[in-house]
Design a protein around this motif. Structure first.
Motif, mmCIF file in Angstrom:
data_model
loop_
_atom_site.group_PDB
_atom_site.id
_atom_site.type_symbol
_atom_site.label_atom_id
_atom_site.label_comp_id
_atom_site.label_asym_id
_atom_site.label_seq_id
_atom_site.Cartn_x
_atom_site.Cartn_y
_atom_site.Cartn_z
ATOM 1 N N ASP A 1 42.066 8.224 45.094
ATOM 2 C CA ASP A 1 41.057 9.559 46.330
ATOM 3 C C ASP A 1 42.406 9.744 47.086
ATOM 4 O OD1 ASP A 1 39.788 10.011 49.042
ATOM 5 O OD2 ASP A 1 38.376 9.151 47.496
ATOM 6 N N CYS B 1 42.817 3.558 45.447
ATOM 7 C CA CYS B 1 42.172 4.888 44.339
ATOM 8 C C CYS B 1 43.627 5.671 44.755
ATOM 9 C CB CYS B 1 41.363 4.668 45.277
ATOM 10 S SG CYS B 1 40.362 5.882 43.722
ATOM 11 N N ALA C 1 39.470 4.493 41.417
ATOM 12 C CA ALA C 1 39.183 2.965 41.556
ATOM 13 C C ALA C 1 39.551 1.753 41.864
ATOM 14 C CB ALA C 1 37.950 3.124 40.502
ATOM 15 N N HIS D 1 38.145 1.403 48.705
ATOM 16 C CA HIS D 1 37.560 2.202 49.723
ATOM 17 C C HIS D 1 36.143 2.307 50.102
ATOM 18 C CE1 HIS D 1 37.382 6.269 48.120
ATOM 19 N NE2 HIS D 1 38.528 5.329 47.075
ATOM 20 N N CYS E 1 33.721 5.050 47.117
ATOM 21 C CA CYS E 1 35.039 5.876 46.130
ATOM 22 C C CYS E 1 33.935 6.151 44.868
ATOM 23 C CB CYS E 1 35.383 4.092 45.900
ATOM 24 S SG CYS E 1 36.925 4.495 44.264
ATOM 25 N N GLY E 2 34.436 7.387 44.762
ATOM 26 C CA GLY E 2 33.354 7.801 43.882
ATOM 27 C C GLY E 2 33.975 7.296 42.641
HETATM 28 CO CO CO Z 1 38.003 5.220 44.958
#
Ligand code: CO
Length: 203
Positions: free
Chosen positions: A42, A40, A65, A96, A99-100
């Motif tokens: 992130d 991801c 994602a 993870h 995860c947004g």
């Molecule tokens: Co994420």
């Protein structure tokens, strides 16, 4: 913030690059990474930090994602280069918790144009988990449910990976293994969600 990055680079040159100059000079001539990491975007999941790997060891593709979409030419080129040219023997898809992108599967992103289209590639993971929870008639907290969706998304993206004929061929020829992992940013641990699927079938 931007000056912090450049300051950091000056420190890197002085404290790491200059100290390990031989290593970096060899690396400048050729890379031989042994793992392709699909993770991801992130900022809290930096592959080299959480796996304690050095420059040159991991070939990296990151997106929102950790999605493998077979119509994504960006990832397709990364895969082709990894397998056909770098001859990388292991691919890791690492999600993870927290995860947004996965959380956004539940949200109405009406104001966004591209995020919903992109997340369609992960939607099946949410559907599978919700169906399973409904079928088992169990009560899970929202956090537990989200964790299951994060894990299922990793499995789903491994399935997408196997849709590429050249990935499947390399796996059948035992030149390639694919692995599903999830990183827990509250503990720093990586959980193995799925081991090499070809090997699993054989045992
Ligand atoms: Co994420």
């Amino acid at each position: 913030m931007i000056t912090t990055l450049l300051d950091g680079n000056r420190r890197f040159v002085k404290e790491i690059f200059d100290v390990e100059r031989d290593y970096f000079e060899d690396l400048a001539k050729m890379q031989r990474p042994t793992v392709l990491w699909i993770g991801c975007s992130d900022s809290r999941v930096p592959v080299n930090t959480i796996t304690q790997t050095k420059p040159g060891e991991v070939f990296v593709h990151r997106n929102v994602a950790n999605i493998v979409a077979t119509n994504d030419w960006n990832l397709s080129a990364v895969l082709e280069f990894s397998i056909n040219h770098l001859k990388i023997p292991d691919i890791v898809v690492c999600g993870h918790y927290g995860c947004g992108g996965i959380a956004a599967l539940d949200e109405d992103c009406r104001d966004d144009r591209y995020i919903p289209i992109w997340l369609n590639n992960a939607y099946k993971a949410k559907e599978r988990v919700d169906e399973k929870i409904a079928g088992l008639r169990i009560k899970l907290s929202e956090e537990q449910r989200m964790q299951l969706i994060v894990e299922e998304n990793v499995r789903l993206q491994l399935e997408h990976l196997r849709e590429y004929p050249f990935v499947r061929n390399a796996m059948e020829e035992k030149k390639l293994s694919i692995h599903g992992w999830v990183y827990d940013m509250t503990t720093g641990d990586i959980k193995v969600v799925q081991r090499d699927t070809v090997a699993c079938v054989e045992f």
